[in-house]
Scaffold this active site. Structure first.
Site, PDB file in Angstrom:
ATOM      1  N   HIS A  28      23.728  -2.166  15.989  1.00 49.03           N
ATOM      2  CA  HIS A  28      23.120  -1.020  15.304  1.00 49.03           C
ATOM      3  C   HIS A  28      21.687  -0.754  15.734  1.00 49.03           C
ATOM      4  O   HIS A  28      21.227   0.384  15.721  1.00 49.03           O
ATOM      5  CB  HIS A  28      23.192  -1.218  13.780  1.00 49.03           C
ATOM      6  CG  HIS A  28      22.190  -2.176  13.223  1.00 49.03           C
ATOM      7  ND1 HIS A  28      22.299  -3.552  13.356  1.00 49.03           N
ATOM      8  CD2 HIS A  28      21.035  -1.976  12.521  1.00 49.03           C
ATOM      9  CE1 HIS A  28      21.278  -4.140  12.772  1.00 49.03           C
ATOM     10  NE2 HIS A  28      20.494  -3.222  12.254  1.00 49.03           N
ATOM     11  N   ASP A  29      20.958  -1.791  16.148  1.00 44.39           N
ATOM     12  CA  ASP A  29      19.541  -1.630  16.486  1.00 44.39           C
ATOM     13  C   ASP A  29      19.267  -1.643  17.985  1.00 44.39           C
ATOM     14  O   ASP A  29      18.129  -1.841  18.404  1.00 44.39           O
ATOM     15  CB  ASP A  29      18.721  -2.753  15.834  1.00 44.39           C
ATOM     16  CG  ASP A  29      18.123  -2.349  14.496  1.00 44.39           C
ATOM     17  OD1 ASP A  29      18.130  -1.143  14.183  1.00 44.39           O
ATOM     18  OD2 ASP A  29      17.643  -3.232  13.771  1.00 44.39           O
TER      19      ASP A  29
ATOM     20  N   LYS B 126      16.225  -0.017  19.430  1.00 47.12           N
ATOM     21  CA  LYS B 126      14.884  -0.587  19.242  1.00 47.12           C
ATOM     22  C   LYS B 126      14.303  -1.153  20.535  1.00 47.12           C
ATOM     23  O   LYS B 126      13.108  -1.433  20.604  1.00 47.12           O
ATOM     24  CB  LYS B 126      14.900  -1.681  18.173  1.00 47.12           C
ATOM     25  CG  LYS B 126      14.700  -1.149  16.769  1.00 47.12           C
ATOM     26  CD  LYS B 126      14.453  -2.276  15.792  1.00 47.12           C
ATOM     27  CE  LYS B 126      14.222  -1.710  14.382  1.00 47.12           C
ATOM     28  NZ  LYS B 126      14.124  -2.783  13.383  1.00 47.12           N
TER      29      LYS B 126
ATOM     30  N   HIS C 126      14.767   5.271  16.937  1.00 50.44           N
ATOM     31  CA  HIS C 126      15.624   4.206  17.449  1.00 50.44           C
ATOM     32  C   HIS C 126      17.102   4.353  17.069  1.00 50.44           C
ATOM     33  O   HIS C 126      17.967   3.994  17.877  1.00 50.44           O
ATOM     34  CB  HIS C 126      15.062   2.820  17.065  1.00 50.44           C
ATOM     35  CG  HIS C 126      15.434   2.339  15.708  1.00 50.44           C
ATOM     36  ND1 HIS C 126      14.642   2.534  14.599  1.00 50.44           N
ATOM     37  CD2 HIS C 126      16.529   1.641  15.260  1.00 50.44           C
ATOM     38  CE1 HIS C 126      15.223   1.980  13.547  1.00 50.44           C
ATOM     39  NE2 HIS C 126      16.364   1.434  13.913  1.00 50.44           N
TER      40      HIS C 126
ATOM     41  N   HIS D 147      22.590   4.575  10.531  1.00 50.34           N
ATOM     42  CA  HIS D 147      22.324   3.485   9.589  1.00 50.34           C
ATOM     43  C   HIS D 147      21.000   3.625   8.838  1.00 50.34           C
ATOM     44  O   HIS D 147      20.723   2.843   7.935  1.00 50.34           O
ATOM     45  CB  HIS D 147      22.416   2.118  10.283  1.00 50.34           C
ATOM     46  CG  HIS D 147      21.233   1.750  11.129  1.00 50.34           C
ATOM     47  ND1 HIS D 147      21.102   2.142  12.452  1.00 50.34           N
ATOM     48  CD2 HIS D 147      20.122   1.013  10.849  1.00 50.34           C
ATOM     49  CE1 HIS D 147      19.974   1.654  12.935  1.00 50.34           C
ATOM     50  NE2 HIS D 147      19.364   0.969  11.988  1.00 50.34           N
ATOM     51  N   HIS D 148      20.193   4.645   9.182  1.00 53.78           N
ATOM     52  CA  HIS D 148      18.986   4.927   8.398  1.00 53.78           C
ATOM     53  C   HIS D 148      19.077   6.257   7.653  1.00 53.78           C
ATOM     54  O   HIS D 148      18.075   6.753   7.138  1.00 53.78           O
ATOM     55  CB  HIS D 148      17.742   4.921   9.297  1.00 53.78           C
ATOM     56  CG  HIS D 148      17.197   3.550   9.554  1.00 53.78           C
ATOM     57  ND1 HIS D 148      16.617   2.782   8.563  1.00 53.78           N
ATOM     58  CD2 HIS D 148      17.172   2.798  10.679  1.00 53.78           C
ATOM     59  CE1 HIS D 148      16.242   1.626   9.071  1.00 53.78           C
ATOM     60  NE2 HIS D 148      16.573   1.601  10.350  1.00 53.78           N
TER      61      HIS D 148
ATOM     62  N   ASP E  73      21.470  -3.989   6.163  1.00 50.24           N
ATOM     63  CA  ASP E  73      20.232  -3.921   6.947  1.00 50.24           C
ATOM     64  C   ASP E  73      19.007  -4.001   6.042  1.00 50.24           C
ATOM     65  O   ASP E  73      18.056  -4.753   6.311  1.00 50.24           O
ATOM     66  CB  ASP E  73      20.227  -2.604   7.742  1.00 50.24           C
ATOM     67  CG  ASP E  73      19.024  -2.469   8.657  1.00 50.24           C
ATOM     68  OD1 ASP E  73      18.698  -3.436   9.362  1.00 50.24           O
ATOM     69  OD2 ASP E  73      18.409  -1.382   8.668  1.00 50.24           O
TER      70      ASP E  73
END
Length: 478
Positions: free
Chosen positions: A341-342, A345, A370, A394-395, A423
């Protein structure tokens, strides 16, 4: 032992079969080639190295052309192929150290240093133009003093960390020792002036010798054109580069078709076509799990504050998924999404990720991008379209006040909502540069305030129940 650490330990020791890659019998059908996955995910390595999009894929095209020109056999070409695509896989491991030593943006630093040769004037200009430009005078002076007095050892340590980490990750991804060695020797120079071990001539892996030259060719061609790339190869022949390989590059680079293909928007598809014959077969689910875990390791290595974050999010995601009675197959898919998911980044500077104070608006905008980067990177794999959407969202928040798309309600998939809860729980209960780790109870109190507006009530409730169940089991066992 703190409750959170006990929970993580218990989850790792007693993970359900569906969350343990190779323990579960493969049951899902895939149509993904290993070359497709690696070439697509190489774009994530490009952004953390500050290179223009497609750098790794272009290096693969350049290097494979040279390998064929010198008469490499198919087996060696296969090892060269993955060395070229994975040469930067250890790149995230020294990012925090670069920021700490040079007081600089690690991404810009890494991008620009690839254009520097071994001449003292170039090195001095680079150090002076990239060290502590936004720091106070005394702080910058101290950094410069350290770099000028210990520069050789610093550079060796940074390269050694990067190359050793990369080689270990390649082994974890089931690549051969030849590929690992190619990554390990990437920064060695033909005349013995390279790092970390000062190897020379034929003691340097042939795959590394080709990969280093391909890297320099792409950097100079992208920045200044083909004539500059050809000139740089000539200048470095016999010092950085093997003269025989320079002659081979000169031969292949005479063709206009070579350069036209290098600039083609279809290059990734063509590079996938260069993969070893045995990679025409599709990968299995176990291998997809290992790839996801390996790239999660690359992401989490970027900052000391994110070490283990993706693994823990995957564990907490599975706690929620189990409480919500998702199928074993869906839980396995969801764990993979949580691990990746990240991945976006990798494009955020460690000056931002590790900053103890409040972010500026410009820095915050970089962070907010990101998830979109995660979606772009994962979307390059045709079979990962759903996974890419979940990672990219996811954010997002139920009330539409999330980022990067600002979507709301049912437009956010259940799987994305699950990862969001996991998260946030891990972020609150882990140490960050701007605050210490929170107790689990305090984290739940904070999260509860966002239920219904930012967080899905079902997902949050499932996390609470799952953590309570595990906590009770730990108490009974103690």
């Amino acid at each position: 032992m703190q409750l959170r650490q006990a929970l993580v330990t218990a989850l790792e020791d007693n993970a359900p079969v569906a969350t343990r890659g190779r323990a579960m019998t493969t049951s899902l059908k895939t149509s993904i080639k290993r070359a497709e996955i690696v070439s697509a995910l190489s774009h994530a390595l490009d952004i953390t190295e500050g290179q223009s999009e497609g750098h790794g894929v272009r290096c693969a095209w350049i290097g494979m052309a040279v390998g064929r020109q010198i008469g490499m056999g198919e087996a060696d070409l296969g090892q060269l192929y993955y060395t070229l695509l994975l040469k930067d896989i250890g790149c995230s491991s020294n990012a925090a150290r670069i920021c700490e030593l040079y007081l600089a943006d690690d991404i810009t630093f890494k991008r620009d240093i690839k254009s520097v040769n071994d001449s003292l004037p170039q090195i001095l200009r680079f150090v002076l133009s990239h060290t502590g430009l936004k720091a106070g005078l005394s702080e910058r002076f101290r950094s410069l003093l350290t770099i000028f007095s210990e520069g050789g050892q610093i550079a060796r340590e940074l390269i050694e960390t990067r190359c050793q980490r990369g080689a270990n990750i390649a082994r974890r991804m089931r690549f051969s020792e030849d590929v690992a060695r190619g990554i390990l020797d990437l920064d060695e120079h033909y005349d013995g002036s390279g790092k970390p071990d000062g190897l020379a001539g034929g003691t340097i892996s042939i795959h590394a010798r080709i990969a280093l030259m391909a890297q320099v060719v792409d950097v100079f061609n992208t920045g200044s054109g083909r004539a500059a790339a050809q000139k740089e190869v000539t200048l470095r022949s016999g010092n950085w580069f093997d003269p025989a390989l320079c002659e081979a590059f000169a031969a292949v680079s005479e063709s206009g078709r070579f350069w036209d293909t290098l600039a083609s928007p279809s290059l990734q598809r063509m590079v996938i076509g260069l993969a070893p014959d045995r990679d025409g077969e599709t990968v299995d689910e176990d291998y997809l799990d290992e790839i996801a875990a390996a790239f999660a390791d690359v992401v989490d290595s970027k900052s000391p504050y994110t070490a283990g974050h993706s693994d823990r999010v995957a564990l907490f995601t599975d706690v929620i998924a189990e409480e919500m009675a998702l199928s074993p197959e869906r839980r396995r898919f969801l764990k993979r999404a949580a691990l990746l998911h990240d991945i976006g980044k990798l494009g955020v500077s460690n000056q931002i990720l590790d900053k103890a104070g409040k972010l500026t608006e410009e820095e915050w905008q970089s962070v907010r991008q990101h998830p979109a980067q995660s979606r772009i990177i994962l979307s390059r794999i045709e079979a990962f379209q759903e996974l890419a959407r979940i990672a990219g969202d996811h954010h997002e928040k139920l009330d539409g006040k999330g980022y990067p798309r600002g979507i709301a309600g049912d437009d956010i998939a259940l799987e994305a909502r699950i990862i969001t809860v996991a998260d946030i729980f891990d972020a609150l209960t882990a140490e960050r540069p701007y605050r210490p780790a929170m107790p689990v109870s305090q984290a739940f109190d904070i999260m509860r305030k966002d239920v219904g507006t930012g967080l899905d009530s079902r997902c949050f409730g499932a996390l609470e129940r799952g953590i309570a169940r595990i906590d009770q089991s730990l108490k009974l066992a103690s």
